[in-house]
Design an enzyme around this catalytic site. Structure first.
Site, PDB file in Angstrom:
ATOM      1  N   GLU A  59       9.372 -10.217  -2.406  1.00  0.00           N
ATOM      2  CA  GLU A  59       8.858  -8.856  -2.555  1.00  0.00           C
ATOM      3  C   GLU A  59       7.387  -8.812  -2.157  1.00  0.00           C
ATOM      4  O   GLU A  59       6.645  -9.760  -2.403  1.00  0.00           O
ATOM      5  CB  GLU A  59       8.984  -8.414  -4.017  1.00  0.00           C
ATOM      6  CG  GLU A  59      10.229  -7.630  -4.333  1.00  0.00           C
ATOM      7  CD  GLU A  59      10.213  -6.202  -3.790  1.00  0.00           C
ATOM      8  OE1 GLU A  59       9.430  -5.907  -2.852  1.00  0.00           O
ATOM      9  OE2 GLU A  59      10.992  -5.389  -4.297  1.00  0.00           O
ATOM     10  N   ASP A  60       6.971  -7.695  -1.553  1.00  0.00           N
ATOM     11  CA  ASP A  60       5.559  -7.497  -1.256  1.00  0.00           C
ATOM     12  C   ASP A  60       4.760  -7.281  -2.535  1.00  0.00           C
ATOM     13  O   ASP A  60       3.708  -7.871  -2.741  1.00  0.00           O
ATOM     14  CB  ASP A  60       5.376  -6.302  -0.298  1.00  0.00           C
ATOM     15  CG  ASP A  60       6.170  -5.065  -0.727  1.00  0.00           C
ATOM     16  OD1 ASP A  60       6.856  -5.100  -1.770  1.00  0.00           O
ATOM     17  OD2 ASP A  60       6.103  -4.052  -0.008  1.00  0.00           O
TER      18      ASP A  60
ATOM     19  N   ASP B  84       5.467  -3.585  -9.243  1.00  0.00           N
ATOM     20  CA  ASP B  84       4.654  -2.612  -9.959  1.00  0.00           C
ATOM     21  C   ASP B  84       5.281  -2.390 -11.341  1.00  0.00           C
ATOM     22  O   ASP B  84       5.042  -3.161 -12.266  1.00  0.00           O
ATOM     23  CB  ASP B  84       4.626  -1.343  -9.081  1.00  0.00           C
ATOM     24  CG  ASP B  84       3.763  -0.222  -9.611  1.00  0.00           C
ATOM     25  OD1 ASP B  84       3.094  -0.402 -10.624  1.00  0.00           O
ATOM     26  OD2 ASP B  84       3.763   0.868  -9.002  1.00  0.00           O
TER      27      ASP B  84
ATOM     28  N   PHE C 128      -3.288   1.984  -6.208  1.00  0.00           N
ATOM     29  CA  PHE C 128      -2.438   1.955  -5.013  1.00  0.00           C
ATOM     30  C   PHE C 128      -3.085   1.165  -3.883  1.00  0.00           C
ATOM     31  O   PHE C 128      -4.267   1.327  -3.595  1.00  0.00           O
ATOM     32  CB  PHE C 128      -2.147   3.386  -4.551  1.00  0.00           C
ATOM     33  CG  PHE C 128      -0.911   3.479  -3.730  1.00  0.00           C
ATOM     34  CD1 PHE C 128       0.341   3.499  -4.323  1.00  0.00           C
ATOM     35  CD2 PHE C 128      -0.990   3.522  -2.347  1.00  0.00           C
ATOM     36  CE1 PHE C 128       1.494   3.555  -3.562  1.00  0.00           C
ATOM     37  CE2 PHE C 128       0.161   3.586  -1.570  1.00  0.00           C
ATOM     38  CZ  PHE C 128       1.393   3.605  -2.178  1.00  0.00           C
TER      39      PHE C 128
ATOM     40  N   ARG D  64       1.011   0.094   7.222  1.00  0.00           N
ATOM     41  CA  ARG D  64       1.623  -1.228   7.043  1.00  0.00           C
ATOM     42  C   ARG D  64       0.986  -2.307   7.921  1.00  0.00           C
ATOM     43  O   ARG D  64       0.993  -3.479   7.576  1.00  0.00           O
ATOM     44  CB  ARG D  64       3.112  -1.181   7.406  1.00  0.00           C
ATOM     45  CG  ARG D  64       3.975  -0.368   6.476  1.00  0.00           C
ATOM     46  CD  ARG D  64       5.450  -0.683   6.757  1.00  0.00           C
ATOM     47  NE  ARG D  64       6.361   0.286   6.181  1.00  0.00           N
ATOM     48  CZ  ARG D  64       6.809   0.241   4.934  1.00  0.00           C
ATOM     49  NH1 ARG D  64       6.421  -0.733   4.135  1.00  0.00           N
ATOM     50  NH2 ARG D  64       7.636   1.147   4.466  1.00  0.00           N
TER      51      ARG D  64
END
Ligand code: IMP
Ligand code: MG
Length: 179
Positions: free
Chosen positions: A100-101, A104, A153, A166
């Protein structure tokens, strides 16, 4: 500073730091899985950059598959509504690592793990390049965490804001206090 869809972001983690963290994650996996064959499940699209950088340092014999688990739409908050799609091989008896990047709330990864466990892998672990551990809404075990970040964020290095941003090689953090 960069501007995406009217929001300003400051440089937060540069590519040299990213590379260092990637290498140390790969070293840990190489030690932990020394003679085991690994199936990496790369969660698109955000984890594309993490996967490409990490997997070239992996020494174990391994296989790569891509899945999608969407919880965000174009908003900055997790909906808790997760859809999983993608073609991946039968994972029964396999040593699986989810890539996973970012984790959260943990809702996306939690659903993913629950679904994958039904297929009885020999082992199942998760790697998250970034983690906003303060934001967790569910108890989810992430064995490999690259960098703990505050609950703000971020974009770049695969991470998007409404599909933009991205491709930056560094990671940027939002200027306002929006979560
Ligand atoms: P979770 O279900 O709340 O853990 O959210 C996980 C997904 O939300 C990640 O895989 C990302 O796609 C997205 N996400 C969470 N935080 C951010 C962020 O700061 N920037 C970009 N995407 C994010
Ligand atoms: Mg994602």
């Amino acid at each position: 500073m960069i501007n995406i869809n009217g929001k300003e972001f400051n440089k937060f983690i540069d590519k040299e730091e990213i590379e260092k963290v990637i290498r140390s994650l790969a070293e840990r996996i190489n030690l932990d899985y020394a003679s085991k064959s690994i199936l990496f499940l790369v969660v698109l699209k955000g984890s594309l950059f993490v996967a490409a950088d990490l997997l070239r340092h992996i020494k174990s014999d391994s296989e790569i598959a891509f899945i999608s688990a969407k919880s965000y739409g174009n908003e900055m908050q997790s909906s808790g509504n997760v859809a999983i799609t993608g073609d991946y091989p039968n994972i029964e008896g396999r040593h699986v690592i989810i890539i996973e990047d970012i984790v959260d709330t943990g809702l996306t990864l939690h659903s993913l793990i629950k679904k994958l466990l039904e297929s009885k892998p020999a082992s199942l672990e998760a790697l998250a390049f970034l983690s906003k551990t303060e934001m967790r809404k569910t108890d989810v075990n992430v064995k490999y965490i690259g960098i703990e970040i505050p609950p703000a964020f971020v974009v770049g290095y695969g991470l998007d804001f409404a599909e933009k941003g991205r491709c930056y090689p560094d990671i940027y953090i939002i200027k306002s206090l929006l979560k």
